[in-house]
Design a protein around this motif. Structure first.
Motif, short mmCIF file in Angstrom:
data_model
loop_
_atom_site.label_atom_id
_atom_site.label_comp_id
_atom_site.label_asym_id
_atom_site.label_seq_id
_atom_site.Cartn_x
_atom_site.Cartn_y
_atom_site.Cartn_z
N PRO A 164 0.83 -1.21 0.00
CA PRO A 164 0.00 0.00 0.00
C PRO A 164 0.87 1.26 0.00
O PRO A 164 1.89 1.31 0.66
N PHE A 165 0.46 2.25 -0.78
CA PHE A 165 1.21 3.51 -0.82
C PHE A 165 0.26 4.68 -0.97
O PHE A 165 -0.90 4.50 -1.36
N ALA A 166 0.75 5.85 -0.64
CA ALA A 166 -0.02 7.09 -0.83
C ALA A 166 0.96 8.22 -1.13
O ALA A 166 1.75 8.61 -0.28
N TRP B 147 -4.14 12.81 -4.43
CA TRP B 147 -3.57 11.60 -3.84
C TRP B 147 -3.51 10.49 -4.88
O TRP B 147 -4.45 10.28 -5.63
N THR C 124 -2.89 6.46 -4.88
CA THR C 124 -2.73 5.27 -4.05
C THR C 124 -2.88 4.04 -4.93
O THR C 124 -3.12 4.16 -6.14
N ASN C 125 -2.82 2.88 -4.32
CA ASN C 125 -3.03 1.64 -5.07
C ASN C 125 -4.38 1.68 -5.77
O ASN C 125 -4.56 1.12 -6.85
N ASN C 126 -5.31 2.37 -5.13
CA ASN C 126 -6.68 2.45 -5.65
C ASN C 126 -6.75 3.22 -6.97
O ASN C 126 -7.65 2.98 -7.77
N THR C 127 -5.81 4.14 -7.16
CA THR C 127 -5.76 4.91 -8.41
C THR C 127 -5.59 3.97 -9.60
O THR C 127 -6.03 4.27 -10.71
N HIS D 252 7.88 8.12 -9.97
CA HIS D 252 8.17 8.61 -8.62
C HIS D 252 9.43 9.46 -8.66
O HIS D 252 10.44 9.02 -9.21
N GLY E 121 6.53 12.44 -2.33
CA GLY E 121 6.02 12.00 -1.03
C GLY E 121 7.14 11.97 -0.02
O GLY E 121 8.17 12.63 -0.19
N SER F 105 9.62 6.61 2.26
CA SER F 105 8.55 5.75 1.72
C SER F 105 8.80 5.45 0.25
O SER F 105 8.54 4.33 -0.22
N GLN G 182 -1.94 -5.84 -9.27
CA GLN G 182 -0.80 -5.22 -8.58
C GLN G 182 0.41 -6.14 -8.49
O GLN G 182 1.21 -6.06 -7.56
#
Lengths: 145, 215
Positions: B57-59, B67, B69-72, B116, B147, B151, B187
């Motif tokens: 998991p990341f943000a 933001w 995140t993995n959800n993106t 990143h 970020g 991290s 993922q």
């Protein structure tokens, strides 16, 4: 190996220094050829990552060196920034660039002359040979204007 | 040696049978489209399921202050890399190549890019916004994120198996790999490519298409 290359370069340099003395068109001289070839190697090492092998630059991040009004009109600044870098806004062909370029302080005056000879005589650029003496004078005057 | 032996003694009928079964399997396996892309990392078998290595998991925050995140990347394929804007060595080449990936996937809304920065102190959101804009990136498919430094380094090393760290002895101050990582909809890492080599990036573009067709 590298020593052999150095000796070879020195020898070519020695040879070409005799040739260039009586040459009115440096573009065809052995010295010019040597500068150009060395300049190409240095360009690939120091410059082409950003400015690309074809001198086209990248987006509005890295300005082009080919068909660049800045290059044509600001020879003195270009020689200075090859060695000392440049930051802040820079207008090239009407486009504003603002990515700092770090200097390459380790470059010798000869190497700056070789890079300048290469970029000023490649793609559509045709300025002719850039002499070390010119580079020395320009580097001494960097930051004065 | 073995070849000579079998040459001297004609194969028995059992050997012939085995040979024909083996060649049948071989031919069949060739007909089953192409080999799927590998799944990178350690795997564990839990009961009857295989659990694969996935991105932790990341943000992070992207160039539009959003933001990420993995959800993106839910139900999306994405390509990840690590860079910084003032890097003169491999990053400009990586960005030239990633731009090719971006253009090649222009009509694929399910394919995204995650770059990143490994120099978050210098590469602020505003700077990344300007960088993306100047690179010619208009769509939200390509996220340039910043970020917490540790991290970013940690996720590079433990999730993406990529190198990213500070090194004051380097001229630009950082060491990092030029890898492009291909991440699937679950993922999982499905490919690692040298982002400074045109041929490798060509393969990545082919593999992205392969991954999209995967059921």
């Amino acid at each position: 190996m590298s020593r052999a290359i150095l000796i070879l370069i020195f020898f070519i340099g020695l040879l070409s220094s005799c040739v260039s003395g009586n040459s009115d068109k440096p573009a065809g001289s052995a010295k010019y050829q040597q500068y150009y070839v060395q300049g190409e190697v240095l360009y690939k090492n120091y410059c082409s990552n950003c400015h690309q092998a074809d001198g086209s630059g990248l987006g509005r991040l890295y300005p082009p060196l080919n068909k660049s009004d800045f290059l044509t009109e600001n020879f003195a600044s270009v020689v200075c920034l090859i060695k000392n870098g440049v930051s802040g806004e820079l207008i090239v062909n009407g486009v504003m660039y603002n990515q700092p370029m770090k200097g390459n302080p380790a470059l010798t005056e000869l190497e700056v002359a070789e890079i300048a000879t290469y970029i000023y005589n490649t793609w559509t650029n045709q300025k002719g040979m850039i002499e070390v003496s010119e580079v020395t004078a320009l580097l001494d005057a960097c930051g004065e204007n | 040696m073995n070849w000579r032996k079998t040459g001297q003694h004609p194969a028995t009928s059992i050997q012939r049978l085995l040979l024909s079964i083996a060649s049948a399997i071989f031919i069949l396996s060739c007909q089953v489209s192409e080999k799927p892309l590998p799944i990178f990392g350690q795997r564990e078998v839990v009961g009857t399921d295989t659990v694969y290595h996935t991105i932790a998991p990341f943000a992070f925050v992207d160039q539009d202050s959003a933001w990420v995140t993995n959800n993106t990347f839910k139900d999306n394929i994405y390509v990840a890399d690590f860079f910084f804007t003032t890097c003169r060595s491999i990053c400009p080449i990586m960005k030239t190549q990633m731009l090719r990936v971006y253009k090649a996937t222009a009509d694929m809304p399910d394919v995204k890019i995650l770059s990143h920065t490994i120099d978050p102190e210098y590469d602020t959101v505003a700077l990344l916004h300007d960088f993306a804009d100047r690179l010619g990136v208009k769509s939200a498919r390509w996220h340039f994120v910043t970020g917490v430094k540790d991290s970013i380094y940690k996720i590079a090393q433990t999730s993406y198996f990529a190198t990213a760290m500070e090194d004051k002895t380097e001229p630009d101050g950082f060491i990092h790999s030029g890898a492009f990582l291909l991440i699937d909809k679950k993922q999982r890492i499905r490919g690692k490519y040298d982002g400074t080599k045109e041929e490798e990036v060509n393969k990545l573009i082919v593999d992205i298409q392969k991954l999209r067709e995967e059921k």
